[in-house]
Design a protein around this motif. Structure first.
Motif, PDB file in Angstrom:
ATOM      1  N   GLN A  69     -17.085  24.928 -21.278  1.00  0.00           N
ATOM      2  CA  GLN A  69     -16.690  24.161 -20.109  1.00  0.00           C
ATOM      3  C   GLN A  69     -15.876  25.043 -19.004  1.00  0.00           C
ATOM      4  OE1 GLN A  69     -16.669  19.591 -21.433  1.00  0.00           O
ATOM      5  NE2 GLN A  69     -15.797  20.784 -23.444  1.00  0.00           N
ATOM      6  N   LEU A  70     -15.840  24.562 -17.703  1.00  0.00           N
ATOM      7  CA  LEU A  70     -15.491  24.621 -16.633  1.00  0.00           C
ATOM      8  C   LEU A  70     -15.216  23.309 -15.880  1.00  0.00           C
ATOM      9  CD1 LEU A  70     -14.425  27.026 -14.947  1.00  0.00           C
ATOM     10  CD2 LEU A  70     -16.748  26.934 -13.412  1.00  0.00           C
ATOM     11  N   ALA A  71     -14.020  23.373 -16.098  1.00  0.00           N
ATOM     12  CA  ALA A  71     -13.008  21.965 -15.005  1.00  0.00           C
ATOM     13  C   ALA A  71     -12.976  22.478 -14.295  1.00  0.00           C
ATOM     14  CB  ALA A  71     -11.473  21.827 -16.114  1.00  0.00           C
ATOM     15  N   LEU A  72     -13.234  21.677 -12.656  1.00  0.00           N
ATOM     16  CA  LEU A  72     -13.092  22.048 -11.589  1.00  0.00           C
ATOM     17  C   LEU A  72     -12.681  20.453 -11.472  1.00  0.00           C
ATOM     18  CD1 LEU A  72     -16.715  23.699 -10.849  1.00  0.00           C
ATOM     19  CD2 LEU A  72     -14.396  25.045 -10.896  1.00  0.00           C
ATOM     20  N   PRO A  73     -11.755  20.796  -9.594  1.00  0.00           N
ATOM     21  CA  PRO A  73     -11.858  19.725  -9.499  1.00  0.00           C
ATOM     22  C   PRO A  73     -12.896  18.611  -8.695  1.00  0.00           C
ATOM     23  CG  PRO A  73     -10.609  21.364  -8.752  1.00  0.00           C
ATOM     24  CD  PRO A  73     -11.770  21.886  -9.243  1.00  0.00           C
ATOM     25  N   SER A  74     -13.126  17.333  -8.658  1.00  0.00           N
ATOM     26  CA  SER A  74     -13.670  16.920  -8.611  1.00  0.00           C
ATOM     27  C   SER A  74     -14.978  16.689  -6.960  1.00  0.00           C
ATOM     28  CB  SER A  74     -14.189  15.441  -8.955  1.00  0.00           C
ATOM     29  OG  SER A  74     -13.114  14.310  -7.697  1.00  0.00           O
ATOM     30  N   GLY A  96      -8.897  13.078 -18.652  1.00  0.00           N
ATOM     31  CA  GLY A  96      -8.347  13.658 -16.732  1.00  0.00           C
ATOM     32  C   GLY A  96      -9.874  14.023 -16.234  1.00  0.00           C
ATOM     33  N   TYR A  97     -10.600  13.860 -17.277  1.00  0.00           N
ATOM     34  CA  TYR A  97     -11.712  14.811 -16.321  1.00  0.00           C
ATOM     35  C   TYR A  97     -13.685  13.715 -17.268  1.00  0.00           C
ATOM     36  CZ  TYR A  97     -11.779  17.443 -21.204  1.00  0.00           C
ATOM     37  OH  TYR A  97     -12.091  17.883 -21.376  1.00  0.00           O
ATOM     38  N   ARG A  98     -14.451  13.946 -16.182  1.00  0.00           N
ATOM     39  CA  ARG A  98     -15.429  13.434 -17.098  1.00  0.00           C
ATOM     40  C   ARG A  98     -16.596  15.207 -17.329  1.00  0.00           C
ATOM     41  NH1 ARG A  98     -17.244   7.960 -13.337  1.00  0.00           N
ATOM     42  NH2 ARG A  98     -19.105   7.988 -15.563  1.00  0.00           N
ATOM     43  N   GLN A  99     -17.851  14.729 -17.599  1.00  0.00           N
ATOM     44  CA  GLN A  99     -18.358  15.701 -18.055  1.00  0.00           C
ATOM     45  C   GLN A  99     -19.663  15.797 -17.266  1.00  0.00           C
ATOM     46  OE1 GLN A  99     -21.203  16.333 -21.531  1.00  0.00           O
ATOM     47  NE2 GLN A  99     -19.200  17.260 -22.512  1.00  0.00           N
ATOM     48  N   CYS A 100     -19.949  16.541 -16.493  1.00  0.00           N
ATOM     49  CA  CYS A 100     -21.746  17.031 -16.044  1.00  0.00           C
ATOM     50  C   CYS A 100     -22.778  17.431 -16.313  1.00  0.00           C
ATOM     51  CB  CYS A 100     -21.194  17.688 -14.220  1.00  0.00           C
ATOM     52  SG  CYS A 100     -19.391  17.069 -13.403  1.00  0.00           S
ATOM     53  N   THR A 144     -17.038  20.331 -15.889  1.00  0.00           N
ATOM     54  CA  THR A 144     -16.584  19.057 -16.219  1.00  0.00           C
ATOM     55  C   THR A 144     -15.160  18.646 -14.829  1.00  0.00           C
ATOM     56  OG1 THR A 144     -13.994  19.762 -17.100  1.00  0.00           O
ATOM     57  CG2 THR A 144     -15.926  18.805 -19.008  1.00  0.00           C
ATOM     58  N   ALA A 145     -15.757  16.559 -14.072  1.00  0.00           N
ATOM     59  CA  ALA A 145     -15.121  17.066 -13.145  1.00  0.00           C
ATOM     60  C   ALA A 145     -13.851  16.761 -13.406  1.00  0.00           C
ATOM     61  CB  ALA A 145     -16.426  15.473 -12.220  1.00  0.00           C
ATOM     62  N   ASP A 147     -10.452  14.450 -11.978  1.00  0.00           N
ATOM     63  CA  ASP A 147      -9.866  14.391 -11.128  1.00  0.00           C
ATOM     64  C   ASP A 147      -8.659  14.619  -9.975  1.00  0.00           C
ATOM     65  OD1 ASP A 147      -8.466  11.925  -9.767  1.00  0.00           O
ATOM     66  OD2 ASP A 147      -7.551  10.904 -11.492  1.00  0.00           O
ATOM     67  N   PRO A 148      -8.719  14.677  -9.161  1.00  0.00           N
ATOM     68  CA  PRO A 148      -8.218  15.810  -8.107  1.00  0.00           C
ATOM     69  C   PRO A 148      -6.449  15.295  -8.036  1.00  0.00           C
ATOM     70  CG  PRO A 148      -9.216  14.454  -6.863  1.00  0.00           C
ATOM     71  CD  PRO A 148      -9.838  14.771  -7.804  1.00  0.00           C
ATOM     72  N   GLY A 149      -6.219  13.620  -8.370  1.00  0.00           N
ATOM     73  CA  GLY A 149      -4.991  12.967  -8.485  1.00  0.00           C
ATOM     74  C   GLY A 149      -4.578  12.611  -9.802  1.00  0.00           C
ATOM     75  N   TYR A 150      -4.759  13.705 -10.899  1.00  0.00           N
ATOM     76  CA  TYR A 150      -4.641  13.378 -12.187  1.00  0.00           C
ATOM     77  C   TYR A 150      -3.538  13.767 -12.386  1.00  0.00           C
ATOM     78  CZ  TYR A 150      -4.754  14.278 -17.018  1.00  0.00           C
ATOM     79  OH  TYR A 150      -4.096  14.251 -18.653  1.00  0.00           O
ATOM     80  N   SER A 151      -2.634  13.007 -12.629  1.00  0.00           N
ATOM     81  CA  SER A 151      -0.726  13.154 -12.685  1.00  0.00           C
ATOM     82  C   SER A 151       0.016  13.054 -14.760  1.00  0.00           C
ATOM     83  CB  SER A 151       0.065  12.479 -12.249  1.00  0.00           C
ATOM     84  OG  SER A 151      -0.381  11.333 -12.537  1.00  0.00           O
ATOM     85  N   GLY A 152      -1.103  13.405 -15.514  1.00  0.00           N
ATOM     86  CA  GLY A 152      -1.487  12.955 -16.710  1.00  0.00           C
ATOM     87  C   GLY A 152      -0.789  14.282 -17.356  1.00  0.00           C
ATOM     88  N   GLU A 153      -0.662  14.661 -18.811  1.00  0.00           N
ATOM     89  CA  GLU A 153       0.011  15.531 -19.615  1.00  0.00           C
ATOM     90  C   GLU A 153      -1.279  16.795 -20.574  1.00  0.00           C
ATOM     91  OE1 GLU A 153       2.770  13.609 -22.650  1.00  0.00           O
ATOM     92  OE2 GLU A 153       4.560  13.332 -20.818  1.00  0.00           O
ATOM     93  N   ARG A 154      -1.971  15.946 -20.300  1.00  0.00           N
ATOM     94  CA  ARG A 154      -3.495  16.461 -20.669  1.00  0.00           C
ATOM     95  C   ARG A 154      -3.377  18.107 -20.087  1.00  0.00           C
ATOM     96  NH1 ARG A 154      -6.185  15.617 -25.452  1.00  0.00           N
ATOM     97  NH2 ARG A 154      -6.303  13.313 -25.123  1.00  0.00           N
ATOM     98  N   ALA A 155      -3.590  19.385 -20.787  1.00  0.00           N
ATOM     99  CA  ALA A 155      -3.494  20.641 -20.231  1.00  0.00           C
ATOM    100  C   ALA A 155      -4.509  21.278 -20.152  1.00  0.00           C
ATOM    101  CB  ALA A 155      -4.187  21.617 -21.833  1.00  0.00           C
ATOM    102  N   VAL A 156      -5.860  21.055 -20.166  1.00  0.00           N
ATOM    103  CA  VAL A 156      -7.363  21.027 -18.928  1.00  0.00           C
ATOM    104  C   VAL A 156      -7.348  21.109 -17.588  1.00  0.00           C
ATOM    105  CG1 VAL A 156      -9.824  21.377 -18.709  1.00  0.00           C
ATOM    106  CG2 VAL A 156      -8.157  21.718 -21.284  1.00  0.00           C
ATOM    107  N   PRO A 157      -6.834  19.585 -17.275  1.00  0.00           N
ATOM    108  CA  PRO A 157      -7.104  18.696 -16.255  1.00  0.00           C
ATOM    109  C   PRO A 157      -5.990  19.703 -15.394  1.00  0.00           C
ATOM    110  CG  PRO A 157      -6.528  17.253 -17.591  1.00  0.00           C
ATOM    111  CD  PRO A 157      -7.083  18.587 -18.444  1.00  0.00           C
ATOM    112  N   ARG A 158      -4.453  19.947 -16.103  1.00  0.00           N
ATOM    113  CA  ARG A 158      -3.519  20.163 -15.070  1.00  0.00           C
ATOM    114  C   ARG A 158      -3.878  21.270 -14.485  1.00  0.00           C
ATOM    115  NH1 ARG A 158       1.909  17.485 -16.468  1.00  0.00           N
ATOM    116  NH2 ARG A 158       2.320  19.669 -17.021  1.00  0.00           N
ATOM    117  N   LEU A 159      -4.123  22.364 -15.590  1.00  0.00           N
ATOM    118  CA  LEU A 159      -4.303  23.632 -15.770  1.00  0.00           C
ATOM    119  C   LEU A 159      -5.853  24.208 -14.204  1.00  0.00           C
ATOM    120  CD1 LEU A 159      -3.491  25.180 -18.600  1.00  0.00           C
ATOM    121  CD2 LEU A 159      -2.103  25.341 -16.951  1.00  0.00           C
ATOM    122  N   ALA A 160      -6.461  22.976 -14.345  1.00  0.00           N
ATOM    123  CA  ALA A 160      -7.548  23.255 -13.841  1.00  0.00           C
ATOM    124  C   ALA A 160      -6.970  22.890 -12.217  1.00  0.00           C
ATOM    125  CB  ALA A 160      -8.568  22.438 -14.236  1.00  0.00           C
ATOM    126  N   LEU A 161      -6.443  22.588 -12.004  1.00  0.00           N
ATOM    127  CA  LEU A 161      -6.130  21.744 -10.960  1.00  0.00           C
ATOM    128  C   LEU A 161      -5.138  22.662  -9.873  1.00  0.00           C
ATOM    129  CD1 LEU A 161      -5.425  17.885 -10.837  1.00  0.00           C
ATOM    130  CD2 LEU A 161      -7.256  19.219 -10.435  1.00  0.00           C
TER     131      LEU A 161
END
Length: 255
Positions: A69-74, A96-100, A144-145, A147-161
């Motif tokens: 998968q590739l996590a990108l900002p929505s 923190g992300y949704r699958q596309c 995976t899209a 959320d550009p405002g994600y502020s949680g602790e999951r590694a994938v969305p944090r690092l992707a952003l």
């Protein structure tokens, strides 16, 4: 030309000698390294989309289920006309992300499924100059899209952003399969052992309890904390003892 499908596959990217003052994981990714992630309750392999290589992608396919998968900002997904797949409203994502849908690059690929093809698709998606016409839908690299405002602790969305903010596109990731139980996914202790055997950085993240307490100290690889919390790594480079070298050699003989 003969290809040995049983030959060992090694992660690409520079191998850096790390000390307690090593760079954080975001910089390791920016340097083109593959990183082992402990993300909440999942062990994952991750690397920057912009520098995705065939060797890195083959390595990720070899040691995961093959589902990349590739996590990108929505907003990037919206600009490239990559739709989110339908989901039940009663089960909102906590990651923190949704699958596309899956994507292939429109040019420079063959079937789209090979490591070379998926690496190219990742680089195309990471390129700010890419437009929707440069992509084929559906394809073999699942986006995976985030959320550009994600502020949680999951590694994938944090690092992707963070990668997107520094021009690295996003994060390619895949779940690590257990070597002891091939029908299951790797746990945190296996992620640690795998990072040691492959000499890869291990990112424990804020959602992890850290390296398992029952793992001998000399087997611990470098463990990075995110710069979002601290710029200092959680652990440094440790010189392996003779017994640990024997253990590492044994593990390497099975991968």
């Amino acid at each position: 030309m003969t290809i040995n499908i049983d030959a060992p596959i090694h992660a690409a990217g520079p191998r850096v000698h790390r000390t307690a003052a090593s760079t954080p994981v975001e910089q390791a990714l920016a340097l083109g390294e593959t990183v082992v992630l402990w993300d909440g309750d999942r062990a994952r392999l991750g690397y920057a989309a912009q520098s995705a290589s065939t060797a890195q992608t083959a390595f990720a396919i070899r040691y995961s289920s093959g589902f990349l998968q590739l996590a990108l900002p929505s907003p990037v997904c919206d600009r490239l006309l990559i739709p989110v797949t339908p989901s039940l409203p009663s089960r909102p994502s906590i990651e923190g992300y949704r699958q596309c849908i899956g994507i292939d690059a429109a040019q420079g690929v063959t079937t789209g499924i090979s490591a070379a093809d998926r690496a190219r698709t990742a680089r195309v998606l990471a390129d700010a100059r890419t437009v929707s016409e440069d992509l084929v839908r559906p394809g073999h690299l699942v986006v995976t899209a985030v959320d550009p405002g994600y502020s949680g602790e999951r590694a994938v969305p944090r690092l992707a952003l963070q990668l997107a903010a520094t021009g690295q596109g996003g994060l390619v990731f895949a779940d690590l399969v257990s070597e002891q139980h091939p029908a299951a996914m790797a746990d945190e202790q296996e992620a640690t052992s795998f990072a040691l055997a492959q000499r890869l950085p291990l990112y424990a993240g804020a959602t992890s309890t850290g390296v398992p307490s029952d793992v001998p100290r000399w087997t611990r690889p470098t463990v990075f904390a995110s710069t979002a919390g601290s710029t200092r790594p959680n652990g440094g480079h440790r010189t392996l003892t003779p017994s640990s070298r024997s253990l590492q050699k044994g593990r390497n003989s099975h991968v």
